[in-house]
Design a protein around this motif. Sequence first.
Motif, PDB file in Angstrom:
ATOM      1  N   ALA A  20       0.808  -1.166   0.055  1.00 46.44           N
ATOM      2  CA  ALA A  20       0.124  -0.052   0.071  1.00 46.44           C
ATOM      3  C   ALA A  20       0.930   1.322  -0.029  1.00 46.44           C
ATOM      4  O   ALA A  20       0.527   2.329  -0.656  1.00 46.44           O
ATOM      5  N   ALA A  21       2.110   1.116   0.955  1.00 46.12           N
ATOM      6  CA  ALA A  21       2.821   2.263   0.777  1.00 46.12           C
ATOM      7  C   ALA A  21       3.425   2.720  -0.574  1.00 46.12           C
ATOM      8  O   ALA A  21       3.678   3.692  -1.075  1.00 46.12           O
ATOM      9  N   GLN A  26       3.806   5.742  -5.645  1.00 48.18           N
ATOM     10  CA  GLN A  26       3.861   5.620  -7.132  1.00 48.18           C
ATOM     11  C   GLN A  26       2.581   6.708  -7.387  1.00 48.18           C
ATOM     12  O   GLN A  26       2.579   7.068  -8.623  1.00 48.18           O
ATOM     13  N   MET A  27       1.706   6.874  -6.927  1.00 43.18           N
ATOM     14  CA  MET A  27       0.765   7.822  -6.903  1.00 43.18           C
ATOM     15  C   MET A  27       1.227   9.376  -6.764  1.00 43.18           C
ATOM     16  O   MET A  27       0.459  10.314  -6.705  1.00 43.18           O
ATOM     17  N   GLY A  28       2.328   9.370  -6.258  1.00 44.52           N
ATOM     18  CA  GLY A  28       3.147  10.857  -5.931  1.00 44.52           C
ATOM     19  C   GLY A  28       3.114  11.046  -4.617  1.00 44.52           C
ATOM     20  O   GLY A  28       3.583  12.584  -4.241  1.00 44.52           O
ATOM     21  N   GLU A  29       2.568  10.635  -3.714  1.00 41.84           N
ATOM     22  CA  GLU A  29       2.247  11.047  -2.379  1.00 41.84           C
ATOM     23  C   GLU A  29       3.749  10.786  -1.565  1.00 41.84           C
ATOM     24  O   GLU A  29       4.407   9.823  -1.880  1.00 41.84           O
ATOM     25  N   PRO A  36       5.513  16.327  -3.325  1.00 41.90           N
ATOM     26  CA  PRO A  36       5.002  15.011  -3.873  1.00 41.90           C
ATOM     27  C   PRO A  36       6.132  14.655  -4.975  1.00 41.90           C
ATOM     28  O   PRO A  36       6.749  15.297  -5.546  1.00 41.90           O
ATOM     29  N   GLY A  37       6.177  13.324  -4.999  1.00 42.87           N
ATOM     30  CA  GLY A  37       7.137  12.676  -6.134  1.00 42.87           C
ATOM     31  C   GLY A  37       6.489  12.270  -7.371  1.00 42.87           C
ATOM     32  O   GLY A  37       5.275  12.718  -7.799  1.00 42.87           O
ATOM     33  N   PRO A  38       7.270  11.705  -8.327  1.00 40.29           N
ATOM     34  CA  PRO A  38       6.788  11.310  -9.509  1.00 40.29           C
ATOM     35  C   PRO A  38       5.835  10.530  -9.436  1.00 40.29           C
ATOM     36  O   PRO A  38       5.417   9.928  -8.788  1.00 40.29           O
ATOM     37  N   VAL A  39       4.601  10.660 -10.436  1.00 37.28           N
ATOM     38  CA  VAL A  39       3.317   9.959 -10.515  1.00 37.28           C
ATOM     39  C   VAL A  39       3.645   8.956 -11.678  1.00 37.28           C
ATOM     40  O   VAL A  39       4.190   8.973 -12.729  1.00 37.28           O
ATOM     41  N   ALA A  84      -6.439  10.622  -8.331  1.00 37.39           N
ATOM     42  CA  ALA A  84      -5.029  10.757  -8.925  1.00 37.39           C
ATOM     43  C   ALA A  84      -5.463  10.823 -10.478  1.00 37.39           C
ATOM     44  O   ALA A  84      -4.851  11.454 -11.408  1.00 37.39           O
ATOM     45  N   SER A  85      -6.100   9.879 -10.911  1.00 39.18           N
ATOM     46  CA  SER A  85      -6.446   9.776 -12.330  1.00 39.18           C
ATOM     47  C   SER A  85      -7.144  10.949 -12.922  1.00 39.18           C
ATOM     48  O   SER A  85      -6.931  11.250 -13.922  1.00 39.18           O
ATOM     49  N   LYS A  86      -8.205  11.480 -12.257  1.00 40.11           N
ATOM     50  CA  LYS A  86      -8.846  12.703 -12.568  1.00 40.11           C
ATOM     51  C   LYS A  86      -7.853  13.800 -12.705  1.00 40.11           C
ATOM     52  O   LYS A  86      -8.169  14.880 -13.345  1.00 40.11           O
ATOM     53  N   LYS A  87      -6.936  13.980 -11.849  1.00 37.65           N
ATOM     54  CA  LYS A  87      -5.896  15.216 -11.887  1.00 37.65           C
ATOM     55  C   LYS A  87      -5.067  15.191 -13.376  1.00 37.65           C
ATOM     56  O   LYS A  87      -5.017  16.212 -13.571  1.00 37.65           O
TER      57      LYS A  87
END
Length: 88
Positions: A20-21, A26-29, A36-39, A84-87
């Motif tokens: 989960a982490a 991977q979603m940038g959190e 935020p990191g790369p998505v 994240a997908s909507k962003k």
Amino acid sequence: MSASGPEPEIDFVTFVMSLAASALIQMGESDDGGEPGPVDLPMAKQTIDIIGMLREKTRGNLTAEEDRVVETALYDLRLKFLHASKKS
């Protein structure tokens, strides 16, 4: 054994929380509250799907706590993935 003491024991809950982490990262959190990191949404989806596969393969064999952790992780991750997908 590491310099700071014995390594933590790996159990099913720890494994699921590790996945989960990874999906969150991977979603940038950020895990440290910083920038935020790369998505990488395809990789995040794959990691979430792995947790879903584990849920299906272990159905009926988990403790109540393990089942709650898997269900909660999947719900939270899928919701965050949708946002994240909507962003993007």
